[in-house]
Design a protein around this motif. Structure first.
Motif, PDB file in Angstrom:
ATOM      1  N   VAL A  73      -3.369   3.206   1.022  1.00 48.50           N
ATOM      2  CA  VAL A  73      -4.753   3.069   0.241  1.00 48.50           C
ATOM      3  C   VAL A  73      -4.036   1.972  -0.904  1.00 48.50           C
ATOM      4  CG1 VAL A  73      -2.907   5.021  -1.073  1.00 48.50           C
ATOM      5  CG2 VAL A  73      -5.187   4.512  -2.202  1.00 48.50           C
ATOM      6  N   GLY A  74      -4.997   1.426  -1.144  1.00 51.80           N
ATOM      7  CA  GLY A  74      -4.414   0.102  -2.294  1.00 51.80           C
ATOM      8  C   GLY A  74      -5.715  -0.099  -3.365  1.00 51.80           C
ATOM      9  N   MET A  75      -5.062  -1.484  -3.723  1.00 53.24           N
ATOM     10  CA  MET A  75      -5.851  -2.019  -4.828  1.00 53.24           C
ATOM     11  C   MET A  75      -5.875  -3.149  -4.702  1.00 53.24           C
ATOM     12  SD  MET A  75      -3.246  -0.912  -8.435  1.00 53.24           S
ATOM     13  CE  MET A  75      -2.406   0.906  -7.797  1.00 53.24           C
ATOM     14  N   PHE A 129       3.833  -0.660   3.637  1.00 53.84           N
ATOM     15  CA  PHE A 129       3.755  -0.028   2.912  1.00 53.84           C
ATOM     16  C   PHE A 129       4.866   0.065   1.859  1.00 53.84           C
ATOM     17  CE2 PHE A 129       1.682   2.591   6.954  1.00 53.84           C
ATOM     18  CZ  PHE A 129       0.653   2.481   5.935  1.00 53.84           C
ATOM     19  N   THR A 130       4.980   0.380   0.588  1.00 49.21           N
ATOM     20  CA  THR A 130       5.529   0.191  -0.434  1.00 49.21           C
ATOM     21  C   THR A 130       6.120   2.197  -0.747  1.00 49.21           C
ATOM     22  OG1 THR A 130       4.195   0.341  -2.314  1.00 49.21           O
ATOM     23  CG2 THR A 130       5.424  -1.940  -1.277  1.00 49.21           C
ATOM     24  N   ASN A 131       5.594   2.478  -0.708  1.00 50.17           N
ATOM     25  CA  ASN A 131       5.981   4.138  -1.011  1.00 50.17           C
ATOM     26  C   ASN A 131       4.543   5.208  -0.162  1.00 50.17           C
ATOM     27  OD1 ASN A 131       3.838   2.819  -2.583  1.00 50.17           O
ATOM     28  ND2 ASN A 131       3.368   5.154  -2.707  1.00 50.17           N
ATOM     29  N   MET A 132       5.300   6.324   0.201  1.00 54.35           N
ATOM     30  CA  MET A 132       4.327   7.378   0.291  1.00 54.35           C
ATOM     31  C   MET A 132       3.255   7.673  -0.625  1.00 54.35           C
ATOM     32  SD  MET A 132       5.434   8.129   3.615  1.00 54.35           S
ATOM     33  CE  MET A 132       4.585   9.030   3.856  1.00 54.35           C
ATOM     34  N   ALA A 188       0.780  -1.473  -0.056  1.00 56.74           N
ATOM     35  CA  ALA A 188      -0.137   0.456  -0.677  1.00 56.74           C
ATOM     36  C   ALA A 188       1.225   1.234  -0.033  1.00 56.74           C
ATOM     37  CB  ALA A 188      -0.844   0.240   1.250  1.00 56.74           C
ATOM     38  N   GLY A 189       0.420   2.317  -0.444  1.00 58.33           N
ATOM     39  CA  GLY A 189       1.252   3.564  -0.345  1.00 58.33           C
ATOM     40  C   GLY A 189       0.818   3.813   0.922  1.00 58.33           C
ATOM     41  N   SER A 190       1.470   4.766   1.988  1.00 59.85           N
ATOM     42  CA  SER A 190       1.156   5.744   2.723  1.00 59.85           C
ATOM     43  C   SER A 190       0.672   6.916   2.766  1.00 59.85           C
ATOM     44  CB  SER A 190       2.367   5.845   4.056  1.00 59.85           C
ATOM     45  OG  SER A 190       2.483   6.497   5.349  1.00 59.85           O
ATOM     46  N   PHE A 226      -1.571   5.051 -10.214  1.00 57.72           N
ATOM     47  CA  PHE A 226      -1.271   5.460  -9.309  1.00 57.72           C
ATOM     48  C   PHE A 226      -2.100   6.233  -9.055  1.00 57.72           C
ATOM     49  CE2 PHE A 226       2.540   2.864  -9.287  1.00 57.72           C
ATOM     50  CZ  PHE A 226       2.548   2.101  -8.071  1.00 57.72           C
ATOM     51  N   GLU A 227      -2.502   7.601  -7.711  1.00 57.64           N
ATOM     52  CA  GLU A 227      -3.157   8.130  -7.992  1.00 57.64           C
ATOM     53  C   GLU A 227      -2.919   9.269  -7.685  1.00 57.64           C
ATOM     54  OE1 GLU A 227      -1.894   6.044  -5.110  1.00 57.64           O
ATOM     55  OE2 GLU A 227      -3.966   4.508  -6.027  1.00 57.64           O
ATOM     56  N   THR A 228      -3.373  10.715  -8.259  1.00 56.91           N
ATOM     57  CA  THR A 228      -2.767  12.012  -8.662  1.00 56.91           C
ATOM     58  C   THR A 228      -2.661  12.606  -6.963  1.00 56.91           C
ATOM     59  OG1 THR A 228      -4.651  12.767  -8.027  1.00 56.91           O
ATOM     60  CG2 THR A 228      -4.081  12.457 -10.644  1.00 56.91           C
TER      61      THR A 228
END
Ligand code: HPA
Length: 272
Positions: free
Chosen positions: A207-209, A231-234, A115-117, A190-192
């Motif tokens: 946030v994730g898919m 978490f793999t990224n912000m 997920a993104g943090s 990915f998100e904006t």
């Protein structure tokens, strides 16, 4: 579920029961969590392709096989590979698999994901236990179900008792385990930055898919759910680097060195 789907589930359950294994816990592995499948003792490997109702799992980093065996004293079924809604728009891809596991006597679904943090205090490489979710996609894998059972209560979607047990294991091992809300987005893009700001305001920390459709399916099937995000990224705009699936897998691979033994201990400690 249609009559035909019931038949598929029954065939799959019969196949699993014929192997003489009685897993109580199923573990669904997300990006980066694959090495857990190698920790299963006395493993029996069954490709999804041999299991009626199981999906084709195609995304890089997802192998598409079920490994039945033991973690600690528990019989487990580890599902390496899931089909995502972003592959064909179907959020019910894991329906047959989860229904078959429930029919075999599985009571707990442990889910993992990347997920993104959205929270500056939750850094790449760290873990967050999902306390609740936002189904922002507003797809349901239960569309088409009939009867009153489809109106599933989602108050304790992520089981409070399992969460307490996981917290205890993390504390015993001195591991950082955040807790927060997971927002499901469809992807695969990915998100904006604007979407990330929106998700922060909506009260999400991750946030994730994935994960949310399977939690809904599991609750519908009467399983209790525990879910852990890595978490793999912000989130986009919160870090300098651009996002990519290769980055997700690279960070996840590095983080898995500590995350996978923690997950293994959490599963071994579960009281089911
Ligand atoms: N957004 C959505 N899904 C993800 C992300 C992200 O930033 N990182 C890993 N999966």
């Amino acid at each position: 579920m249609s009559t035909q789907s019931h038949e598929v589930v029954d065939r799959c359950a019969a196949l699993l029961l014929a192997e003489g294994r009685r897993p109580k816990i199923a573990v669904l592995l997300g990006s980066g969590w694959g090495p857990l499948a190698e920790r299963v003792q006395d493993p029996l490997r069954l490709p999804y392709a041999h299991l009626p109702g199981f999906p084709e799992a195609g995304v890089e980093g997802h192998a598409g096989q079920m490994v039945i065996g033991r973690i600690g004293t528990h019989e487990v079924a580890v599902l390496a590979g899931r089909r995502h809604a972003y592959e064909d728009g179907d959020s019910a891809a894991m329906k047959g698999a989860i229904a078959a596991l429930a029919a075999c006597g599985v009571e707990v679904l442990v889910q993992t994901n990347a997920a993104g943090s959205l929270d500056a205090a939750m850094r790449p490489g760290e873990l967050m236990m999902v306390a609740d979710h936002l189904n922002l996609v507003q797809h349901s894998p239960l569309v088409g179900e009939t009867g009153t059972k489809r109106f599933v209560d989602m108050r304790h979607a992520y089981d409070p008792s399992l969460r307490a047990q996981a917290r205890t294991t993390a504390a015993r091992l001195g591991a950082t385990l955040h807790e927060g809300v997971y927002a499901w987005v469809m992807g695969p893009q990915f998100e904006t930055p604007a979407e990330i700001r929106m998700l922060q305001r909506l009260g999400a920390q991750a946030v994730g898919m994935s994960t949310v459709p399977e939690t809904i399916l599991a609750r519908h099937a009467g399983l209790r759910v525990l879910a852990i995000s890595m978490f793999t990224n912000m989130g986009c705009g919160l870090q300098a680097e651009t996002l990519s699936h290769a980055n997700t897998l690279g960070v996840a691979q590095a983080a898995s060195v500590t995350a996978v033994p923690l997950l293994e201990a959490m599963i071994a400690d579960l009281e089911v």
